[in-house]
Write a protein that holds these residues in place. Structure first.
Motif, short mmCIF file in Angstrom:
data_model
loop_
_atom_site.label_atom_id
_atom_site.label_comp_id
_atom_site.label_asym_id
_atom_site.label_seq_id
_atom_site.Cartn_x
_atom_site.Cartn_y
_atom_site.Cartn_z
N HIS A 109 0.82 -1.22 0.00
CA HIS A 109 0.00 0.00 0.00
C HIS A 109 0.85 1.27 0.00
O HIS A 109 0.32 2.38 0.04
N GLY A 110 2.17 1.09 0.04
CA GLY A 110 3.09 2.24 0.01
C GLY A 110 2.99 3.11 1.26
O GLY A 110 3.05 4.33 1.19
N ILE A 111 2.80 2.44 2.42
CA ILE A 111 2.69 3.24 3.66
C ILE A 111 3.68 2.74 4.71
O ILE A 111 4.25 1.66 4.58
N ARG A 112 3.89 3.56 5.74
CA ARG A 112 4.81 3.17 6.82
C ARG A 112 4.12 2.21 7.79
O ARG A 112 2.90 2.23 7.93
N PHE A 113 4.95 1.44 8.50
CA PHE A 113 4.43 0.48 9.47
C PHE A 113 5.29 0.46 10.73
O PHE A 113 6.52 0.48 10.65
N PHE A 114 4.64 0.43 11.89
CA PHE A 114 5.33 0.28 13.17
C PHE A 114 4.61 -0.76 14.01
O PHE A 114 3.39 -0.87 13.93
N GLU A 115 5.35 -1.49 14.83
CA GLU A 115 4.72 -2.26 15.90
C GLU A 115 4.80 -1.39 17.14
O GLU A 115 5.85 -0.81 17.43
N THR A 116 3.68 -1.30 17.86
CA THR A 116 3.61 -0.39 19.02
C THR A 116 3.09 -1.13 20.25
O THR A 116 2.50 -2.21 20.14
N SER A 117 3.29 -0.50 21.39
CA SER A 117 2.62 -0.96 22.60
C SER A 117 2.15 0.26 23.38
O SER A 117 2.97 1.06 23.82
N ALA A 118 0.85 0.37 23.52
CA ALA A 118 0.31 1.47 24.32
C ALA A 118 0.65 1.22 25.78
O ALA A 118 0.78 2.16 26.58
N LYS A 119 0.85 -0.07 26.13
CA LYS A 119 1.16 -0.43 27.52
C LYS A 119 2.59 -0.01 27.89
O LYS A 119 2.81 0.66 28.90
N SER A 120 3.57 -0.39 27.06
CA SER A 120 4.97 -0.08 27.39
C SER A 120 5.41 1.25 26.78
O SER A 120 6.51 1.70 27.03
N SER A 121 4.59 1.83 25.94
CA SER A 121 4.81 3.05 25.14
C SER A 121 5.79 2.88 23.98
O SER A 121 6.12 3.85 23.31
N MET A 122 6.19 1.64 23.71
CA MET A 122 7.11 1.41 22.59
C MET A 122 6.56 1.95 21.26
O MET A 122 5.44 1.61 20.87
N ASN A 123 7.37 2.78 20.63
CA ASN A 123 7.09 3.33 19.28
C ASN A 123 5.85 4.23 19.18
O ASN A 123 5.48 4.60 18.06
#
Ligand code: GTP
Length: 205
Positions: A143-157
């Motif tokens: 889709h030509g878009i950026r991707f991140f894995e996140t954690s709202a719990k640990s605040s990662m990314n």
């Protein structure tokens, strides 16, 4: 009195119910996290101002309800968004499969040229992972878009994800309309010209 920000960007989070959209926004706007699950009813928003490339960017982040029964209300908000964040849960395969449907919904309801971003949330739950990072990487590339894995719990990314979307919107608006950089806000209207849909861009000081 001087304005407290240089630009106002409206962002919208979409994705299945329970993937963590509200928690991501609360982590980003208030640096907080709650385990209790209260499903969003309709729509809500929070605000945080960030510094990007020397500019103060006020982010108005809209939270939508993932439940199907609120779809008519929530899709009405797509048009005003400059950036849309698609969220799935890395422990829930169905929420990842549904990203294709959420993409379709953007196509049908959002302004052309809206910036999109894909997030795989709850990456703190590695033991329960069902969606591999490579699968999502591939989908994002298609889709030509950026991707991140996140954690709202640990605040990662979390900060990284919101900032990267804001940066992409800032760069895009600067590139497309360099002479209009001094304006505070950009609104896109879809108008009919000789029966054809055209985008009318308004710059507001
Ligand atoms: N372990 C973990 N749990 C999370 C994370 N983000 C959200 N949750 C939990 O997942 C549940 C759902 O989170 P919400 O943020 O309410 O989900 P939502 O996508 O806003 O759901 P709807 O409002 O129904 O669309 C809650 O119990 C949260 O505590 C995360 O990053 N890690």
């Amino acid at each position: 009195m001087a304005k407290a920000y240089d630009h106002l960007f409206k962002l919208l989070l979409i994705g299945d119910s329970g993937v963590g959209k509200t928690c991501l926004i609360i982590r980003f706007a208030e640096d907080n996290f709650n385990h209790t699950y209260i499903s969003t009813i309709g729509i809500d928003f929070k605000i945080r101002t960030v510094d990007i490339e020397g500019k103060k960017i006020k982010l108005q982040v809209w939270d939508t309800a993932g439940q199907e029964r609120f779809k008519t209300i929530t899709t009405a908000y797509y048009r005003g968004a400059m950036g849309i964040i698609l969220v799935y849960d890395i422990t829930d395969e169905k929420s990842f499969e549904n990203i294709q449907n959420w993409m379709k919904s953007i196509k049908e309801n959002a302004s052309a040229g809206v910036e999109r971003l894909l997030l795989g949330n709850k990456c703190d739950m590695e033991a329960k992972r069902k969606v591999q990072k490579e699968q999502a990487d591939k989908l994002a590339r298609e889709h030509g878009i950026r991707f991140f894995e996140t954690s709202a719990k640990s605040s990662m990314n979390v900060d990284e994800a919101f900032s990267s979307l804001a940066r992409d919107i800032l760069l895009k608006s600067g590139k497309s309309y360099p002479e209009y950089r001094k304006f505070q806000e950009r609104r896109t209207l879809i108008v009919l010209v000789s029966g054809k849909q055209q985008e009318l861009v308004l710059f507001i000081q």
